[in-house]
Design an enzyme around this catalytic site. Sequence first.
Site, short mmCIF file in Angstrom:
data_model
loop_
_atom_site.label_atom_id
_atom_site.label_comp_id
_atom_site.label_asym_id
_atom_site.label_seq_id
_atom_site.Cartn_x
_atom_site.Cartn_y
_atom_site.Cartn_z
N ARG A 1 -17.45 -9.62 -1.22
CA ARG A 1 -16.94 -8.70 -2.23
C ARG A 1 -15.40 -8.76 -2.28
O ARG A 1 -14.83 -9.28 -3.21
CB ARG A 1 -17.42 -7.27 -1.91
CG ARG A 1 -17.27 -6.29 -3.06
CD ARG A 1 -15.87 -5.72 -3.26
NE ARG A 1 -15.38 -4.97 -2.11
CZ ARG A 1 -14.14 -4.53 -2.01
NH1 ARG A 1 -13.25 -4.77 -2.97
NH2 ARG A 1 -13.73 -3.89 -0.92
N HIS B 1 -10.26 -0.42 7.42
CA HIS B 1 -10.24 -1.58 6.52
C HIS B 1 -8.78 -2.03 6.45
O HIS B 1 -7.96 -1.37 5.81
CB HIS B 1 -10.77 -1.12 5.15
CG HIS B 1 -10.77 -2.16 4.08
ND1 HIS B 1 -11.90 -2.85 3.70
CD2 HIS B 1 -9.77 -2.62 3.27
CE1 HIS B 1 -11.61 -3.68 2.70
NE2 HIS B 1 -10.32 -3.56 2.43
N HIS C 1 -5.87 -4.95 5.66
CA HIS C 1 -5.46 -6.25 5.13
C HIS C 1 -4.41 -6.83 6.08
O HIS C 1 -3.69 -6.10 6.75
CB HIS C 1 -4.94 -6.11 3.70
CG HIS C 1 -6.06 -6.00 2.71
ND1 HIS C 1 -6.28 -6.92 1.73
CD2 HIS C 1 -7.05 -5.08 2.59
CE1 HIS C 1 -7.35 -6.58 1.03
NE2 HIS C 1 -7.84 -5.46 1.53
N CYS D 1 -3.85 -14.72 -1.63
CA CYS D 1 -3.34 -15.04 -2.96
C CYS D 1 -2.66 -16.40 -2.95
O CYS D 1 -1.74 -16.63 -2.18
CB CYS D 1 -2.34 -13.97 -3.38
SG CYS D 1 -1.52 -14.37 -4.93
#
Lengths: 316, 316
Positions: free
Chosen positions: B16, B212, B214, B245
């Site tokens: 996801r 969570h 990053h 990215c």
Amino acid sequence: MPDLDIDVLVSEVGPRDGLQSIARAMPTDVKHRWIVALAQAGLREIEVGSFVSPRLLPQMADAGQVVREARKIAGLTVLALAPNLKGAERGIAAGVHKLSFPVSASRQHSVSNIRMTPEQAIEQVRQTCALCAAIPSGLRPSVEAGISTAFGCSMEGAVSEDWVMKMAADLVSAGAGSVGLSDTAGCANPVQVKRMFARLQREIGNHAGAAHFHNTRGQGLANVVAALEAGVTTFDASQGGLGGCPCAPGATGNIVTEDLVFLLESMGLRTGIDLDRLIAAREIILEGLPGEPLYGNVPNAGLPKGFRYASPGRNG
Amino acid sequence: MPDLDIDVLVSEVGPRDGLQSIARAMPTDVKHRWIVALAQAGLREIEVGSFVSPRLLPQMADAGQVVREARKIAGLTVLALAPNLKGAERGIAAGVHKLSFPVSASRQHSVSNIRMTPEQAIEQVRQTCALCAAIPSGLRPSVEAGISTAFGCSMEGAVSEDWVMKMAADLVSAGAGSVGLSDTAGCANPVQVKRMFARLQREIGNHAGAAHFHNTRGQGLANVVAALEAGVTTFDASQGGLGGCPCAPGATGNIVTEDLVFLLESMGLRTGIDLDRLIAAREIILEGLPGEPLYGNVPNAGLPKGFRYASPGRNG
């Protein structure tokens, strides 16, 4: 030990640990400009080279000249590695402030790295400390030891913690001012790091020295958090994680100075280092070693919006 | 909450969070093979897709089909993201076990991400929970919320901790089974992480949910160590740190599952996951997304000599 105006000493090892892992040599004048830039970014201690045989590590052949130039930088502690008494003598002649001895806990690693048993390496530290004791105190370099493979060895696997602690005590008896622990092979985990640095302090008190973590398995900063909790106040790091092996992408060298400084300042721990200036110094590395891969996330991502340094005077 | 035979639940979000950040779509059959391989490696919970508008995220257009296939995998908790009631209805129709709602603490981020204010997003959670309450208990999906930008926002900068805690309490009142905190922008530091997760537990007790993180600034695993100390037992992660990215090399997505599992098992925390099988699953990603950059150090470095899992049955 950090100065009064910083909480944590970041000891830059890129010019030694980083450059010695790269086959090409960085030109001496570029090394010097890089070291100047690092000092201007706020780094207070830099390991500038290694007094090993120039036959074995030609990248380090200019160590004496690099030390002499670095000594001209006001406020900088100039550190160099010596594997033995002979190297220490060369370092002392060049005028180092500090000598750093790697002493491996793993017998196999010790022999393959410096062709000595751990006991023989400790004896070299003892002889060097005796030599230093004869030097007038104002000129006398301090001697620190780092126990390599303290958390495990890529050749021997697990390493006895009791043995590491015995070595630490023996190194203090031999005269070392401080003894640190090095995760040479990137095996360490935070539980082990916290346990071993806490024990090191119990065993050798304020002789307990720096944490030196390689980021081989990406665990370096996680281990820093654990070491901070155990009271460690000096961390080795390499700008750009320099020293990654080109044969194994991602198998970086030391923890990345830029990411470490961001971690510490974000946690409210003063390092005295300016990240923008530090990141700008990466350009000098690439001048001296065109195309060399540099690691680190903070240099790419930049500082978060509203970021505030813990170090006074660095904000706005 | 982890099962009895594991200490920490690693919730895989690559299919996801990873895939939605990549412009190309992974073919549906490859997604399924990847999810099967992850489950076979021992992952017990996987966020398999997102029920957002296929116009906005065509990579997620097959979410219903992916959920239906994933439900056939024995023992797997199938999680999907829903940004609103409409998405939740699609997820429920497909048969998800759990719905995950991203609710942003930053007003600017909330509006730009899901075109709703935080209050409107909480209202969508309330309506979804009411809808779920009408479903027979054996088939009823649980609803979890993750507070995005809980540690800071790339648009707004610092985010009020009091506001984050108020949102968490409001989400529990709205019916959310658990509320986690997300470092969406990679701003968090270990001191803040420990403080906020400890406070979350004080404020909403056993509704306190997943961390969570990053890895934007390389601080992800350092923050995991801090979250563990605050008692967090569920961590989101993405295989290969998928979702980096391509415009900003090094600006990776979520923390890397492989490196996280290594960290946890090394610390003696059972995850139930087999690293060799997990690493092998990277091949499937590259089949579906040829040339996609994958992150992580453990896959390159391998396991250290003598490595022992905390999970029983994984050693030798």
